[in-house]
Design a protein around this motif. Structure first.
Motif, PDB file in Angstrom:
ATOM      1  N   ARG A  33      62.140  37.823  49.818  1.00 44.51           N
ATOM      2  CA  ARG A  33      62.168  37.876  51.265  1.00 44.51           C
ATOM      3  C   ARG A  33      62.811  39.171  51.755  1.00 44.51           C
ATOM      4  N   THR A  34      63.882  39.581  51.046  1.00 44.86           N
ATOM      5  CA  THR A  34      64.546  40.820  51.445  1.00 44.86           C
ATOM      6  C   THR A  34      63.633  42.016  51.250  1.00 44.86           C
ATOM      7  N   ALA A  35      62.892  42.012  50.124  1.00 47.61           N
ATOM      8  CA  ALA A  35      61.962  43.122  49.869  1.00 47.61           C
ATOM      9  C   ALA A  35      60.718  43.031  50.741  1.00 47.61           C
ATOM     10  N   ARG A  36      60.568  41.904  51.457  1.00 47.39           N
ATOM     11  CA  ARG A  36      59.448  41.731  52.375  1.00 47.39           C
ATOM     12  C   ARG A  36      58.124  41.897  51.638  1.00 47.39           C
ATOM     13  N   ILE A  37      57.971  41.147  50.572  1.00 51.12           N
ATOM     14  CA  ILE A  37      56.730  41.146  49.801  1.00 51.12           C
ATOM     15  C   ILE A  37      55.992  39.829  50.090  1.00 51.12           C
ATOM     16  N   GLY A  38      54.796  39.927  50.605  1.00 50.31           N
ATOM     17  CA  GLY A  38      53.968  38.758  50.853  1.00 50.31           C
ATOM     18  C   GLY A  38      52.702  38.785  49.992  1.00 50.31           C
ATOM     19  N   THR A  39      52.048  37.632  49.856  1.00 51.01           N
ATOM     20  CA  THR A  39      50.830  37.546  49.038  1.00 51.01           C
ATOM     21  C   THR A  39      49.697  36.954  49.878  1.00 51.01           C
ATOM     22  N   TRP A  40      48.444  37.340  49.515  1.00 47.56           N
ATOM     23  CA  TRP A  40      47.260  36.740  50.129  1.00 47.56           C
ATOM     24  C   TRP A  40      46.213  36.498  49.062  1.00 47.56           C
ATOM     25  N   GLN A  86      34.884  31.578  50.727  1.00 44.50           N
ATOM     26  CA  GLN A  86      35.218  32.548  51.754  1.00 44.50           C
ATOM     27  C   GLN A  86      36.494  32.124  52.506  1.00 44.50           C
ATOM     28  N   SER A  87      37.376  31.443  51.753  1.00 44.29           N
ATOM     29  CA  SER A  87      38.649  31.019  52.358  1.00 44.29           C
ATOM     30  C   SER A  87      39.716  32.084  52.125  1.00 44.29           C
ATOM     31  N   PHE A  88      40.583  32.210  53.087  1.00 42.80           N
ATOM     32  CA  PHE A  88      41.610  33.261  53.047  1.00 42.80           C
ATOM     33  C   PHE A  88      42.981  32.636  53.315  1.00 42.80           C
ATOM     34  N   PHE A  89      43.939  32.917  52.435  1.00 39.50           N
ATOM     35  CA  PHE A  89      45.286  32.373  52.590  1.00 39.50           C
ATOM     36  C   PHE A  89      46.284  33.544  52.591  1.00 39.50           C
ATOM     37  N   TRP A  90      47.353  33.412  53.332  1.00 33.36           N
ATOM     38  CA  TRP A  90      48.477  34.343  53.203  1.00 33.36           C
ATOM     39  C   TRP A  90      49.785  33.576  53.212  1.00 33.36           C
ATOM     40  N   SER A  91      50.832  34.223  52.648  1.00 35.89           N
ATOM     41  CA  SER A  91      52.128  33.551  52.491  1.00 35.89           C
ATOM     42  C   SER A  91      52.937  33.653  53.774  1.00 35.89           C
ATOM     43  N   ASP A  92      54.033  32.867  53.782  1.00 32.52           N
ATOM     44  CA  ASP A  92      54.908  32.885  54.956  1.00 32.52           C
ATOM     45  C   ASP A  92      55.512  34.258  55.184  1.00 32.52           C
ATOM     46  N   TYR A 149      40.012  35.974  57.840  1.00 35.82           N
ATOM     47  CA  TYR A 149      40.213  37.300  57.248  1.00 35.82           C
ATOM     48  C   TYR A 149      40.223  38.359  58.338  1.00 35.82           C
ATOM     49  N   GLU A 150      39.349  38.177  59.341  1.00 29.47           N
ATOM     50  CA  GLU A 150      39.256  39.182  60.382  1.00 29.47           C
ATOM     51  C   GLU A 150      40.517  39.226  61.241  1.00 29.47           C
ATOM     52  N   SER A 151      41.177  38.064  61.382  1.00 29.93           N
ATOM     53  CA  SER A 151      42.421  38.076  62.160  1.00 29.93           C
ATOM     54  C   SER A 151      43.503  38.909  61.467  1.00 29.93           C
TER      55      SER A 151
END
Length: 990
Positions: A278-285, A292-298, A315-317
């Motif tokens: 969280r400190t390094a601000r690393i997110g995953t998708w 064609q489903s798209f997920f991203w982390s908190d 994905y477009e958002s």
């Protein structure tokens, strides 16, 4: 596998132990009993055979065979003897247990009575000759019988022929051991049964002890182990003590504790890892292509500034958040991953919900199905906004560093890993004479040359060692640089490696500091540190250093050196007459003149003021004195001209030979100084050679040591005040007087009289300090006396105390103020204090003495002129000195009763005193005759041993001073010591 409880296993082990121990004890007991039976019966059998032989010889000799037969049978009773016979030399039986065989041959005995293994040869003669068998008791092979075979001497009567000489025979006894061994086995069985019972009892007690000390604790440890295996990390063994089992329990507890701590650490580490992400601000998708489903982390949600929610997003958002300038590059990177399966990295900017622009770094990874088709694309997005800012800051810092390097005064040069120049700052360009464009690619050794200014050798730059060893390297001292245009500059150089992030050396930086001016200044300071700035000669510091070396050579290699300590005569005349400028010029000219008169190997130094020192190395005594006399004559012939006036000076020289027995430097310099002083006292302009046995120098050395003792006595408060009374002679109306005297105590507490330390104190200027000590300590004690004075002695009419002051104290301008300060501090009536000043000191410092007296007389103090009458001119100065008392010198007083001249002189002084209104005090009054004469002459006071000896001030009464020593005989018409002072001075010897 069936588990056997530890208690049952312990019981089984104890049972096995008991059985085995019993068997071993029974076996050992049987063997021991058999051995004991054999040994005991063997001793008894041997004793029986010996007694039988002793009796049988006599009985056979006298033919008492029936008695012999009876004796043999009686001795065998109570024993398991199955065979006992006496045989003659022919083998006939003379006696035996079985009477039927008496007289029969040996072979007639039935075989069951014999042991064939022992009697293979039935010849008695053979037995008598067998030393291994005859005369001994031995055991049969079966160890069941004992056989005794002893020789016996038989008379001729035994064989029936009287004329035959005595012949030999044997006694043969066979003992059966079986009954004794059977009895012994019975005893062993009983003992073994008792032993077995003891072992059972001991085992029972041991089992009980082992159960509570081991089994119970092992069970607790096993239970704790099972609980630990079930996951209970709070379990503990509870085993205590100081044995190995307790150590095992503690080790188990420590292991459980550490495992619990480790699990806690792992949980904390997981939490830290989550916080770090969280400190390094690393997110995953994730992008799943079939659906064609798209997920991203908190974390991506927080990065975008939206609320974290679970589920999938369009994905477009997400792409809509990318900065328009970076959108195409982002789509191109994702397209390559989704369509071509090419993973990639990309930096772009996104716009958060709050309107702030963030820099991110994206990495994509392709996930394929087993058939090779792309199943999903995953990516990580890290906020690198701070890194971008840091990179910008680093760039700005680099720019600032570049500007700094260009502006600093030191020359800075950087090279690559091959040692070739890639940068020069302006200072380096100016120092080396090489511009940056021309210097790039060259090696430093091609641009300039470094030379050791001491040896002249060429030196390589420290760059090579720096690159080779990977460490900072400095240039040695005394280096100069030959620049491109041939200039010489003194430099200090250092080289340090330049490393990349992996620590690999990729180059070096050289820093040159131009120290031309500081080095010139250092040379100047070094010269000034060892030379006298006025004359240019060596100074005292360098002279003492060289003297130390010479003394070491004298002691170690027996070298012969000499030291000359020289002091100019009449130099003060030039200084006082023409000023210090003339004195300085005289010293410079004389130094130049003396320097030309010594050898090249000698050392001339100015030691201070007008004192010079010469160190003559490798110079014998005669040559040293020759050089010293040459120097003395040179100074004697020297003429100093200043503003038309011509001055002559001389020089006094003290010489000391530096030999193997020479002491340390301070002792040598002190000896040279004393020798020089002796030369001055003997008339100046001469040479005095120091010798350890020189009495004059010994005396001066003693005075110098006395100075040290005086200083130490002042520091240790080892001075003591004494007091001696001064009594009225002609009139009892005068107030009594007491003189304050001084004594010093040595380190052992012994009293030292003034004559042993006052001359040294006067000679070396210590008397002002001594006088101040006397004034301070007497005033403090006098203040205590005033507090205890029942007669109100604090008035001005009380006892007057006289304090001696030295001539040196008269020149102390601060002393009057000190005395006044002490008077006020201790509230001392000034009229009670009288200061005694010697006549010679007053005359020598007439103006200063008058000023001193007037200052203190204004406060009420009194003054006495001590040792008066020693000079004819004394009366001349009386009008100028405001004194109250004249102390007539004791040399004029002690013989006035017998010497008319002394009487006349004392009479004249007394008359002068009365005319001038001064009181007179006579010293050295030692008897009644002198005291009576003083009364006739009108002397006012008397002092001396005839009145009282000095005594410690602490023993004196506030009114009477020290006790009187004796009573003098009185006269009816003359004053008497006893009559005048008896009421005031007790008759007590001090």
């Amino acid at each position: 596998m069936t588990r056997i409880p530890l208690r049952y296993l312990t019981v089984l082990i104890l049972l096995v132990f008991i059985v085995l121990s019993t068997l071993l004890a029974y076996r050992f007991g049987l063997n021991a009993a058999a051995n004991h039976v054999e040994t005991s019966e063997s001793r008894h059998l041997e004793a029986l055979a010996q007694r039988l032989r002793d009796h049988a010889q006599d009985m056979v000799e006298w033919g008492e065979r029936a008695r012999l037969q009876q004796t043999l049978q009686s001795m065998s009773e109570g024993r398991d003897i199955n065979l006992a016979v006496i045989l003659d030399a022919q083998g006939h039986i003379l006696a035996g247990l079985d009477a039927q065989y008496v007289g029969a041959p040996w072979g007639a005995l039935t075989p069951h009575r014999l042991n064939p293994a022992h009697y293979t040869d039935l010849s008695v003669a053979t037995w008598l000759g067998d030393t291994d068998r005859v005369g001994k008791v031995f055991t049969s092979e079966s160890r069941n019988t004992l056989l005794a075979l002893f020789p016996i001497t038989l008379a001729s009567a035994a064989s029936g022929v009287d004329t035959q000489p005595p012949s030999g025979g044997v006694i043969l006894i066979q003992l059966d051991l079986m009954p004794a061994k059977a009895a012994a086995r019975d005893n062993v069985r009983e003992l073994v049964l008792q032993f077995m019972g003891f072992l059972v009892l001991l085992a029972t007690l041991g089992l009980f002890f082992f159960h509570w000390t081991v089994i119970k604790r092992v069970e607790r440890l096993a239970q704790a182990t099972r609980q630990f295996a079930e996951g209970d990390l709070n379990t503990r063994s509870g085993v205590t003590g100081g044995d190995e089992l307790a150590d095992l329990g503690r080790t188990f507890d420590q292991m459980v504790t550490r495992i619990a701590e480790s699990q806690q650490t792992l949980r904390e580490r997981d939490q830290r890892l989550l916080r770090a992400q969280r400190t390094a601000r690393i997110g995953t998708w994730e992008m799943h292509l079939p659906e064609q489903s798209f997920f991203w982390s908190d974390e991506i949600s927080r990065l975008l500034g939206v609320a974290p929610t679970e589920g999938h997003f369009n994905y477009e958002s997400f792409m809509a958040r990318i900065h328009p300038d970076d959108l195409e590059a982002a789509r191109q990177s994702d397209r390559k991953a989704m369509e071509e399966g090419i993973a990639g990295e990309l930096d772009y900017r996104i716009m958060a919900a709050d309107g702030n622009l963030r820099h991110v770094h994206e990495q994509t990874q392709v996930i394929r199905r087993p058939d090779g088709q792309i199943r999903a694309v995953i990516g990580t997005v890290q906020d690198i906004t701070e890194r971008k800012r840091a990179e910008e800051a680093i760039f700005n810092a680099k720019e600032r560093a570049q500007v700094t390097l260009d502006s600093i005064g030191d020359a800075v040069m950087t090279t690559d890993a091959d040692g070739r120049v890639d940068y020069l700052n302006p200072a380096a360009e100016a120092l080396t004479g090489w511009p940056l464009m021309e210097a790039c690619g060259k090696r430093p050794d091609e641009m300039f040359q470094l030379i050791n200014e001491t040896s002249g050798a060429t030196v390589r730059t420290p760059l090579h060692a720096c690159l080779r060893e990977g460490r900072s390297v400095g240039l040695a001292n005394h280096m100069v640089m030959i620049t491109r245009d041939g200039r010489t500059r003194a430099v200090e150089d250092s080289a340090a490696p330049i490393r990349d992030r992996q620590g690999t050396t990729i180059g070096a930086v050289l820093v040159f500091h131009d120290v031309t001016q500081p080095r010139q200044l250092a040379r100047k300071l070094s010269w000034q540190a060892t030379h006298d700035p006025l004359t240019g000669l060596f100074n005292r510091f360098e002279f003492e250093r060289r003297l130390q070396v010479a003394l070491k050579q004298a002691r170690e290699i027996n070298a012969h050196h000499a030291l000359l300590y020289m002091d100019l005569d009449q130099f003060k005349v030039v200084n006082d007459t023409c000023g210090h400028v003339a004195g300085d010029e005289l010293l410079k000219q004389l130094a130049f003149t003396l320097l030309a008169k010594i050898r090249d190997s000698d050392m001339l130094a100015r030691l201070g003021g007008d004192e010079f020192g010469v160190l003559l190395e490798n110079c014998p005594r005669d040559k040293a004195l020759e050089i010293a006399d040459h120097l003395r004559q040179t100074v004697r012939q020297f003429r100093f001209v200043w503003q038309g006036r011509v001055f002559e000076v001389g020089i006094s020289i003290g010489a000391v030979m530096l030999e193997s027995t020479a002491e340390d430097m301070n002792a040598v310099l002190s000896a040279a100084d004393m020798a020089c002083f002796a030369a001055k006292e003997r008339g100046r302009d001469r040479i005095h050679v120091y010798h350890p046995n020189d009495q004059e120098l010994i005396q001066r050395h003693g005075e110098m040591e006395a100075v040290s003792r005086i200083n130490q006595a002042l520091a240790d408060q080892r001075f003591r005040l004494y007091v001696q009374p001064i009594i009225p002679v002609a009139s009892q109306k005068h107030p009594p007087h007491q003189e304050i005297l001084l004594r010093m105590l040595d380190e052992d507490g012994r009293v030292i009289m003034p004559g042993a330390f006052i001359p040294a104190a006067e000679r070396f200027g210590l008397m002002p300090a001594v006088d101040r000590w006397v004034v301070h300590h007497f005033f403090s004690q006098f203040a205590h006396i005033l507090k205890e004075d029942p007669r109100n002695e604090s008035t001005s009419e009380g006892t007057v105390y006289a304090i001696n002051l030295s001539g040196a104290s008269l020149n102390d301008e601060q002393l009057p103020g000190f005395v006044i300060q002490q008077l006020e501090r201790y509230q001392i009536p000034a009229s009670r204090i009288c200061f005694e000043i010697t006549e010679t000191a007053a005359i020598a410092n007439l103006n200063r003495a008058g000023l001193f007296m007037n200052q203190l007389r204004q406060r009420g103090c009194r003054f006495a002129l001590d040792d008066f009458g020693t000079g004819l001119s004394s009366f001349t100065y009386l009008k100028q000195l405001p004194v109250d008392y004249l102390k007539i010198d004791g040399s004029l007083v002690k013989d006035i009763a017998r010497d008319p001249i002394d009487r006349s002189m004392v009479d004249a002084i007394a008359r002068i005193g009365r005319v001038m209104g001064l009181y007179t005090i006579a010293e050295f009054v030692e008897d009644d005759a002198v005291l009576a004469t003083l009364a006739e002459l009108g002397v006012d006071f008397a002092q001396g041993y005839g009145i009282a000896r000095p005594a410690p001030l602490s023993m004196a009464t506030p009114f009477n001073g020290p006790p009187r020593q004796r009573s003098a005989p009185t006269s009816s018409h003359r004053p008497s010591l006893n009559g005048m002072a008896q009421s005031r001075l007790p008759n007590t010897e001090v």
